[in-house]
Design a protein around this motif. Sequence first.
Motif, PDB file in Angstrom:
ATOM      1  N   GLU A 160       0.829  -1.049  -0.091  1.00 12.33           N
ATOM      2  CA  GLU A 160      -0.001   0.068  -0.024  1.00 12.33           C
ATOM      3  C   GLU A 160       0.737   1.234  -0.016  1.00 12.33           C
ATOM      4  OE1 GLU A 160      -2.006   0.880   4.044  1.00 12.33           O
ATOM      5  OE2 GLU A 160      -1.499  -1.026   3.931  1.00 12.33           O
ATOM      6  N   ALA A 195       0.897   4.032  -2.941  1.00 11.60           N
ATOM      7  CA  ALA A 195       0.533   5.445  -2.572  1.00 11.60           C
ATOM      8  C   ALA A 195       1.598   6.327  -3.138  1.00 11.60           C
ATOM      9  CB  ALA A 195       0.451   5.622  -1.137  1.00 11.60           C
ATOM     10  N   PHE A 240      -6.905   4.980   0.637  1.00 10.89           N
ATOM     11  CA  PHE A 240      -7.595   3.918  -0.241  1.00 10.89           C
ATOM     12  C   PHE A 240      -8.871   3.393   0.388  1.00 10.89           C
ATOM     13  CE2 PHE A 240      -2.808   3.178  -1.303  1.00 10.89           C
ATOM     14  CZ  PHE A 240      -3.228   3.298  -2.567  1.00 10.89           C
ATOM     15  N   VAL A 284     -11.047  -1.371  -6.053  1.00 11.00           N
ATOM     16  CA  VAL A 284     -10.249  -0.426  -5.361  1.00 11.00           C
ATOM     17  C   VAL A 284     -10.907   1.060  -5.552  1.00 11.00           C
ATOM     18  CG1 VAL A 284      -9.172   0.582  -7.747  1.00 11.00           C
ATOM     19  CG2 VAL A 284      -7.805   0.554  -5.637  1.00 11.00           C
ATOM     20  N   ALA A 302      -9.995   5.383  -4.185  1.00 16.46           N
ATOM     21  CA  ALA A 302      -9.038   6.534  -3.374  1.00 16.46           C
ATOM     22  C   ALA A 302      -9.502   7.916  -3.451  1.00 16.46           C
ATOM     23  CB  ALA A 302      -7.412   6.092  -3.970  1.00 16.46           C
ATOM     24  N   THR A 354      -9.784  -2.635   2.513  1.00 20.16           N
ATOM     25  CA  THR A 354      -9.074  -1.522   2.040  1.00 20.16           C
ATOM     26  C   THR A 354      -7.688  -1.847   1.915  1.00 20.16           C
ATOM     27  OG1 THR A 354     -10.918  -0.138   2.934  1.00 20.16           O
ATOM     28  CG2 THR A 354      -8.846   0.791   2.433  1.00 20.16           C
ATOM     29  N   ALA A 355      -7.062  -1.473   0.760  1.00 24.94           N
ATOM     30  CA  ALA A 355      -5.572  -1.465   0.612  1.00 24.94           C
ATOM     31  C   ALA A 355      -5.054  -2.922   0.666  1.00 24.94           C
ATOM     32  CB  ALA A 355      -4.680  -0.585   1.670  1.00 24.94           C
ATOM     33  N   MET A 410      -3.294  -3.455  -4.262  1.00 25.98           N
ATOM     34  CA  MET A 410      -2.104  -2.702  -4.384  1.00 25.98           C
ATOM     35  C   MET A 410      -0.898  -3.320  -5.131  1.00 25.98           C
ATOM     36  SD  MET A 410      -3.186  -0.288  -2.012  1.00 25.98           S
ATOM     37  CE  MET A 410      -4.759  -0.692  -2.852  1.00 25.98           C
TER      38      MET A 410
END
Length: 438
Positions: free
Chosen positions: A96, A100, A115, A281, A283, A310-311, A316
Amino acid sequence: MINWPDAASRSRALYDRGLKVLPGGITRTLPWQEPFPVYAARGEGAYVIDVDGTRRLDLLNNFASLIHGHAHPAVVEAVRRQVGNGSAFTLPTEQEVALAETICGRAESFEQVRFCNSGSEAVMSAIKAARAITGRPKIVKAEGVYHGAYDYAEVSLDSSPANWGNDPNSIGYSKGVPKGVTDDVIVIPFNDVEASERVIRANAGDIAAVLLDAAPSYLGFVQISKPFIAMIERVTREIGAVLILDEVITFRSHTGGAQTLLGVNPDLTTLAKIIGGGFPVGAVAGRREFMRIYDHREGKPGLPWSGTFTANPVTMTAGKVTLDLLDHAAIDRLNQLGDRLIDGVNAAFAKSSFPGQVTGFGSSFMIFGHTRSVSDYRSGYSTPEETRRVAALQHALTIEGFHIARTGKGFLSTPMTEADIDRFIDAVSRVVDAGLEM
């Protein structure tokens, strides 16, 4: 070979099974088409193969999420390795952080990322963040623009001449939308500088955010005008509202998204689709001063936001590989294919006197069943006959071996070639020359 829509096809058998356990027989309404949907078996690059073995050029790519097409070898191998090490953890992972970092390196306004699991969630989170930051309840959105499946974001998504009013009315999209929702959504006409500024200023003290898409898909990907976005940026700063740019789809138009390509300066940006590499996904990305609303380090943050998946490291990983492959050269080539398709299909329509047009932005396009100039929702609004015209074209193209949305939308992928695009143009030409059964 049995092909769709033959009643003896496996797609029909699966649809009949689905009717027993799923409302309407399906889970997602967008892939629906009469008399029943095509069921996928597998994907290979630019092509999707249905359960009856028919191979079609996939011009939808899971509604813009598969920018490298189906089963890209690099994505598949990276995901296979990650699944072998675990698909999800309660703990954070290096993956992650890496994704990012990649996202934050792509646009000037991306200083931090949070995310989530879909574009709808991203918009929901960004709206909540804006309300938490400003302490105000209302949001502003443009008429007819899609921002995901969230009551506030759906307001006036499909308003019609019967209810849309002079200045756009706030119309609930689904049954049961509370009046409080429509009261808290102010609707403006896309690209109308004077009218939109007047409406925004009349509600200035209550506005938490202005939510915009730089090239809305439901409007045929017509671009936001420079005077319009300049007004929005100026007014949001003056009234203390947050500018949220929805780049769930348009992020594919440039390595830094539409905001870099068109010179938009958002406070927060919503992302999804291609940043997950084919996996669920979403974000929110933005400047540090706005993203601090998510920061937990001083106790309960202004906006607690989490989620079981999440993430997750699979998403990722796939997202990182996908974005690494999506460099300037790949996007430029894809956008050139988009121009080739739009020019070719419009030429085919003109040659056959078919009353339609194709509009688009980058590698995204939409077919309309009319030839009126499109600058906003109302100018692009289709009559029932015009809508049926596009659906009939989509139906015929499905039989010809091409997959687009029944609304006329399509999204290209990097495995596509000029020959693929030319075959699509030729098929459109054959279909419209032969005439459509509506």
